[in-house]
Design a protein around this motif. Structure first.
Motif, PDB file in Angstrom:
ATOM      1  N   UNK A 231      11.481 -46.124 -32.796  1.00  0.00           N
ATOM      2  CA  UNK A 231      11.324 -47.336 -33.609  1.00  0.00           C
ATOM      3  C   UNK A 231      10.494 -47.053 -34.857  1.00  0.00           C
ATOM      4  N   UNK A 232       9.411 -46.288 -34.678  1.00  0.00           N
ATOM      5  CA  UNK A 232       8.576 -45.964 -35.841  1.00  0.00           C
ATOM      6  C   UNK A 232       9.339 -45.100 -36.828  1.00  0.00           C
ATOM      7  N   UNK A 233      10.181 -44.180 -36.324  1.00  0.00           N
ATOM      8  CA  UNK A 233      10.984 -43.358 -37.231  1.00  0.00           C
ATOM      9  C   UNK A 233      12.016 -44.210 -37.967  1.00  0.00           C
ATOM     10  N   UNK A 234      12.507 -45.254 -37.308  1.00  0.00           N
ATOM     11  CA  UNK A 234      13.448 -46.162 -37.964  1.00  0.00           C
ATOM     12  C   UNK A 234      12.792 -46.829 -39.170  1.00  0.00           C
ATOM     13  N   UNK A 235      11.544 -47.250 -39.012  1.00  0.00           N
ATOM     14  CA  UNK A 235      10.836 -47.877 -40.127  1.00  0.00           C
ATOM     15  C   UNK A 235      10.586 -46.873 -41.244  1.00  0.00           C
ATOM     16  N   UNK A 236      10.178 -45.652 -40.870  1.00  0.00           N
ATOM     17  CA  UNK A 236       9.913 -44.621 -41.878  1.00  0.00           C
ATOM     18  C   UNK A 236      11.180 -44.307 -42.665  1.00  0.00           C
ATOM     19  N   UNK A 237      12.284 -44.115 -41.931  1.00  0.00           N
ATOM     20  CA  UNK A 237      13.548 -43.805 -42.597  1.00  0.00           C
ATOM     21  C   UNK A 237      13.995 -44.970 -43.473  1.00  0.00           C
ATOM     22  N   UNK A 238      13.808 -46.194 -42.996  1.00  0.00           N
ATOM     23  CA  UNK A 238      14.197 -47.363 -43.778  1.00  0.00           C
ATOM     24  C   UNK A 238      13.484 -47.382 -45.125  1.00  0.00           C
ATOM     25  N   UNK A 239      12.185 -47.201 -45.087  1.00  0.00           N
ATOM     26  CA  UNK A 239      11.411 -47.251 -46.329  1.00  0.00           C
ATOM     27  C   UNK A 239      11.761 -46.090 -47.250  1.00  0.00           C
ATOM     28  N   UNK A 240      11.908 -44.886 -46.671  1.00  0.00           N
ATOM     29  CA  UNK A 240      12.231 -43.720 -47.496  1.00  0.00           C
ATOM     30  C   UNK A 240      13.608 -43.860 -48.138  1.00  0.00           C
ATOM     31  N   UNK A 241      14.589 -44.263 -47.353  1.00  0.00           N
ATOM     32  CA  UNK A 241      15.950 -44.418 -47.891  1.00  0.00           C
ATOM     33  C   UNK A 241      15.993 -45.543 -48.921  1.00  0.00           C
ATOM     34  N   UNK A 242      15.276 -46.630 -48.658  1.00  0.00           N
ATOM     35  CA  UNK A 242      15.262 -47.739 -49.617  1.00  0.00           C
ATOM     36  C   UNK A 242      14.725 -47.295 -50.975  1.00  0.00           C
ATOM     37  N   UNK A 243      13.681 -46.469 -50.963  1.00  0.00           N
ATOM     38  CA  UNK A 243      13.115 -45.978 -52.225  1.00  0.00           C
ATOM     39  C   UNK A 243      14.076 -45.015 -52.908  1.00  0.00           C
ATOM     40  N   UNK A 244      14.631 -44.071 -52.147  1.00  0.00           N
ATOM     41  CA  UNK A 244      15.515 -43.071 -52.729  1.00  0.00           C
ATOM     42  C   UNK A 244      16.827 -43.672 -53.234  1.00  0.00           C
ATOM     43  N   UNK A 245      17.218 -44.813 -52.652  1.00  0.00           N
ATOM     44  CA  UNK A 245      18.490 -45.428 -53.025  1.00  0.00           C
ATOM     45  C   UNK A 245      18.357 -46.463 -54.132  1.00  0.00           C
TER      46      UNK A 245
ATOM     47  N   UNK B 176      18.246 -46.296 -57.389  1.00  0.00           N
ATOM     48  CA  UNK B 176      19.193 -46.221 -58.509  1.00  0.00           C
ATOM     49  C   UNK B 176      20.639 -46.581 -58.132  1.00  0.00           C
ATOM     50  N   UNK B 177      20.899 -46.901 -56.883  1.00  0.00           N
ATOM     51  CA  UNK B 177      22.225 -47.298 -56.367  1.00  0.00           C
ATOM     52  C   UNK B 177      23.169 -46.105 -56.255  1.00  0.00           C
ATOM     53  N   UNK B 178      23.309 -45.313 -57.299  1.00  0.00           N
ATOM     54  CA  UNK B 178      24.226 -44.172 -57.239  1.00  0.00           C
ATOM     55  C   UNK B 178      23.694 -43.077 -56.323  1.00  0.00           C
ATOM     56  N   UNK B 179      22.423 -43.164 -55.944  1.00  0.00           N
ATOM     57  CA  UNK B 179      21.838 -42.176 -55.030  1.00  0.00           C
ATOM     58  C   UNK B 179      21.808 -42.684 -53.586  1.00  0.00           C
ATOM     59  N   UNK B 180      22.424 -43.829 -53.325  1.00  0.00           N
ATOM     60  CA  UNK B 180      22.346 -44.428 -51.992  1.00  0.00           C
ATOM     61  C   UNK B 180      23.008 -43.542 -50.940  1.00  0.00           C
ATOM     62  N   UNK B 181      24.178 -43.001 -51.250  1.00  0.00           N
ATOM     63  CA  UNK B 181      24.891 -42.194 -50.260  1.00  0.00           C
ATOM     64  C   UNK B 181      24.097 -40.943 -49.887  1.00  0.00           C
ATOM     65  N   UNK B 182      23.606 -40.143 -50.844  1.00  0.00           N
ATOM     66  CA  UNK B 182      22.754 -39.004 -50.454  1.00  0.00           C
ATOM     67  C   UNK B 182      21.481 -39.424 -49.725  1.00  0.00           C
ATOM     68  N   UNK B 183      20.916 -40.571 -50.096  1.00  0.00           N
ATOM     69  CA  UNK B 183      19.713 -41.043 -49.420  1.00  0.00           C
ATOM     70  C   UNK B 183      19.994 -41.350 -47.952  1.00  0.00           C
ATOM     71  N   UNK B 184      21.098 -42.012 -47.671  1.00  0.00           N
ATOM     72  CA  UNK B 184      21.469 -42.312 -46.285  1.00  0.00           C
ATOM     73  C   UNK B 184      21.751 -41.028 -45.516  1.00  0.00           C
TER      74      UNK B 184
ATOM     75  N   UNK C 155      15.307 -62.450 -46.379  1.00  0.00           N
ATOM     76  CA  UNK C 155      15.677 -61.434 -47.371  1.00  0.00           C
ATOM     77  C   UNK C 155      14.732 -60.239 -47.437  1.00  0.00           C
ATOM     78  N   UNK C 156      13.398 -60.397 -47.320  1.00  0.00           N
ATOM     79  CA  UNK C 156      12.517 -59.222 -47.412  1.00  0.00           C
ATOM     80  C   UNK C 156      12.801 -58.146 -46.362  1.00  0.00           C
ATOM     81  N   UNK C 157      13.483 -58.514 -45.270  1.00  0.00           N
ATOM     82  CA  UNK C 157      13.796 -57.520 -44.243  1.00  0.00           C
ATOM     83  C   UNK C 157      14.885 -56.550 -44.684  1.00  0.00           C
ATOM     84  N   UNK C 158      15.371 -56.708 -45.908  1.00  0.00           N
ATOM     85  CA  UNK C 158      16.379 -55.786 -46.417  1.00  0.00           C
ATOM     86  C   UNK C 158      15.855 -54.351 -46.416  1.00  0.00           C
ATOM     87  N   UNK C 159      14.533 -54.175 -46.502  1.00  0.00           N
ATOM     88  CA  UNK C 159      13.975 -52.817 -46.512  1.00  0.00           C
ATOM     89  C   UNK C 159      14.143 -52.129 -45.160  1.00  0.00           C
ATOM     90  N   UNK C 160      14.410 -52.886 -44.095  1.00  0.00           N
ATOM     91  CA  UNK C 160      14.606 -52.295 -42.772  1.00  0.00           C
ATOM     92  C   UNK C 160      16.072 -52.000 -42.478  1.00  0.00           C
TER      93      UNK C 160
END
Length: 217
Positions: free
Chosen positions: A43-57, A59-67, A195-200
């Motif tokens: 569960x904690x890794x899910x939160x970490x990955x969520x925040x990291x991917x949200x930041x990396x994505x 620019x939108x065009x970087x979403x696929x590599x971020x995921x 809506x703020x839960x979009x980061x998860x």
């Protein structure tokens, strides 16, 4: 003396009470097991990955590599390999280097679908409702394929081969595709409710994708 000739053991209940008093309550034991379980770590890794991917994505065009980097992070965590954020960042750069074109194409596709779903012009056109439903279904299909692709990404993998294989697997593994559709639907519901839960959402989707791939494998 009792009728059977034995002496009652008056001290036994007292000793049992002492032992019970020395142990934490069952509810506390259950909470301790949960807090020390592998599930909490995931569960904690899910939160970490969520925040990291949200930041990396962002620019939108970087979403696929971020995921893809997030999925690789999950895989390493589950398999007991190095799962540092530094390694996640390196995976992101590797995925971006080889898959930037697919990132641009996927971002453009979702932008077009979102425009179709939200544009009042489309709704006022003859058959606009049909266009919106068709766009939504196409978007869900693309989402399922891309989730399968990012879940199987490796640094040396070809994005074209990944997406082609993911499309074929989506047709063969109908139950798995349904589970991914359910994950997409639940993510949309969560965002609609708060809506703020979009980061998860990124972590939820990556976890679902890895679970479906592991289930099939």
């Amino acid at each position: 003396m009792t009728a059977t000739g034995t002496t009652p053991r008056h001290g036994a209940p007292a000793r049992a009470g002492v032992r019970a008093a020395g142990r934490p309550p069952r509810g506390a034991q259950r909470i301790a097991r949960v807090l020390s379980s592998r599930g909490l770590g995931l569960f904690s890794e899910t939160i970490v990955v969520s925040l990291a991917v949200a930041v990396l994505a962002l620019p939108a065009v970087t979403a696929l590599p971020a995921f893809a980097a997030g999925a690789a992070h999950f895989r390493r965590h589950v398999e007991g390999e190095s799962d540092s954020l530094l390694e996640l960042g390196r995976d992101f750069l590797r995925a971006l280097r080889r898959g930037w074109l697919w990132g641009v194409l996927s971002a453009a596709a979702f932008w077009a679908i979102a425009a179709t779903l939200t544009s009042p012009v489309i709704l006022e056109m003859p058959g606009g409702g049909v266009y919106r439903w068709a766009s939504g279904l196409i978007g869900l299909g693309i989402g399922v394929v891309l989730l399968r692709a990012i879940a199987q990404w490796r640094p040396t993998a070809s994005w074209s081969a990944l997406i082609r294989g993911a499309a074929e697997e989506s047709v063969r593994d109908i139950p798995g595709s349904f589970l991914l559709l359910l994950a997409l639907g639940m993510s949309g519901l969560v965002v609609w409710m708060f809506a703020p839960l979009v980061v998860l959402v990124p972590g939820m989707l990556v976890l679902a994708a890895r679970a479906v791939v592991a289930r099939a494998g």
